[in-house]
Motif scaffolding. Structure first.
Motif, short mmCIF file in Angstrom:
data_model
loop_
_atom_site.label_atom_id
_atom_site.label_comp_id
_atom_site.label_asym_id
_atom_site.label_seq_id
_atom_site.Cartn_x
_atom_site.Cartn_y
_atom_site.Cartn_z
N GLU A 1 0.65 -0.84 -0.20
CA GLU A 1 0.19 0.45 -0.01
C GLU A 1 0.86 1.33 -0.03
N ARG B 1 2.42 1.55 -3.50
CA ARG B 1 0.57 1.91 -4.74
C ARG B 1 0.73 2.90 -3.53
N GLU C 1 -8.59 8.62 -10.92
CA GLU C 1 -8.76 7.55 -11.80
C GLU C 1 -7.22 7.27 -12.82
N THR D 1 -6.68 5.28 -17.07
CA THR D 1 -6.60 4.26 -17.70
C THR D 1 -5.14 4.47 -19.58
N ASP E 1 -7.64 -0.34 -16.69
CA ASP E 1 -7.78 0.36 -15.85
C ASP E 1 -6.27 0.09 -15.11
N PHE F 1 -5.32 1.28 -12.17
CA PHE F 1 -5.34 1.13 -10.34
C PHE F 1 -5.58 0.01 -10.62
N ARG F 2 -7.07 -0.64 -11.22
CA ARG F 2 -7.00 -1.88 -10.17
C ARG F 2 -6.42 -2.70 -10.72
N ASN F 3 -5.39 -2.56 -11.68
CA ASN F 3 -4.89 -4.02 -12.26
C ASN F 3 -3.34 -4.14 -11.97
N ASN F 4 -3.18 -3.02 -10.67
CA ASN F 4 -1.93 -2.29 -10.80
C ASN F 4 -0.50 -2.62 -11.29
#
Length: 345
Positions: A88, A91, A272, A274, A279, A281-284
């Protein structure tokens, strides 16, 4: 920080989970073997005492191995918790670095849309960008930076005693006009020189939608009224539009338009991101995205660094080399792209 560390920690978590699963299977197999031993033993020893011995031993075995299973689980949970905390932090730092990169406006912007929406906690303002090479991203903006959005914005705060004609009849009655002083700005957006602003009634479903174009070729305003039962195109109706005080509408819309444009420099957080409809953020997929950005701008960066001096500050060759040395394998890849030295720390 090393972008690769995030992936390594992610892989380590999966290894821990897989190891725990195997440990659980081995413990269960061990319990099964004890059961098999007693089953075979009792085929030859038919004394009731064997049953009591089996119960005592198996209770002890189940308790001991159950404790072992719990200990392994707790240790793994603690380790995973520690790794997730590290991830985290990595990230957050990575997103902050990407946010700083995007804030430099290095990527050519093909379209920008600034949106404000009223929520239970006040106005939320965002700016969404469509950039080159199918990169899209959104920032939250600091609504408090503009006094106009510091609290609920009613039309009467911008222009008092404003009425909108909603009937083709020219009688000066409540049925022929809608008083909009108490109507509040529920949402608005600015994009490509146009403003869409919706003012909603606090009492019912009625709302007024203003569309204003600020293009170089033409300049126009359209107004629409709706109340959940009917929709009236006010500016499209020749019998109604002639009774609108356009100048009194223009100034409030200009103020909203200008305030939203000024908000673009008040970026707070990147929410956000992409790339090619993926995405990030979603998929890192941080490493892939960062490499794409540097590949896009490698020529410009090479030229800039080639012309820079060792002592030219935080964007000089030496400073860049030092920062890349902290980025692990990705730092080496970037260094080769932009033509600087790379020494991994």
């Amino acid at each position: 920080m090393s972008i690769g560390e995030y992936k390594k920690n992610e892989d380590e978590i999966e290894k821990i989970k897989a190891s725990e699963k195997k440990s659980t299977e081995r413990i269960n197999n061990l319990i099964g073997k004890f059961n098999d031993l007693f089953r075979a033993f009792k085929e030859h020893e038919r004394n009731h005492a064997v049953d009591y011995a089996e119960k005592d031993i198996m209770d002890s075995v189940n308790k001991s191995l159950g404790n072992l299973r719990s200990t392994i689980k707790i240790e793994n949970e603690n380790r995973i918790f520690e790794l997730k905390n590290r991830m985290e932090v990595d990230r957050t730092n990575t997103i902050a670095n990407i946010q700083a990169f995007l804030s430099m406006n290095i990527i050519s912007e093909l379209d920008v849309t600034i949106t404000v929406k009223y929520t239970e906690t006040g106005y939320r303002i965002t700016s969404r960008y469509v950039g080159e090479n199918e990169v899209e991203y959104t920032f939250v903006l600091d609504a408090k930076n503009q006094e106009i959005f510091s609290e609920i914005l009613r039309f009467g705060h911008l222009e008092k005693n404003m009425r909108i004609p909603i009937s083709e009849t020219s009688f000066d009655s409540d049925q022929d006009y809608e008083k909009i002083d108490r109507y509040y700005l529920s949402n608005a957006s600015v994009s490509k020189g146009s403003l869409v602003a919706i003012f909603s009634s606090p009492e019912n479903d009625a709302k007024i939608t203003f569309v204003m174009s600020r293009g170089n070729i033409s300049h126009f305003i359209t107004i629409e009224y709706s109340n959940g039962k009917k929709v009236i195109d006010i500016t499209g109706n020749s019998a109604i539009v002639k009774r609108i005080e356009v100048d009194r509408v223009q100034e409030p819309l200009d103020r909203i338009y200008g305030s939203l444009l000024e908000m673009e420099n008040c970026r707070v957080k990147l929410i956000e991101l992409t790339s090619n409809n993926v995405d990030i953020f979603r998929n890192n997929d941080f490493e892939e995205f960062i490499m794409k950005m540097f590949q896009m701008k490698s020529k410009e960066l090479r030229e800039s660094i080639a012309n820079s001096q060792e002592s030219s500050g935080q964007y000089g060759r030496k400073a860049i080399e030092e920062k890349l040395s902290l980025c692990g394998e990705v730092g080496g890849k970037i260094a080769r792209l932009i033509g600087v030295n790379y020494e991994k720390e």
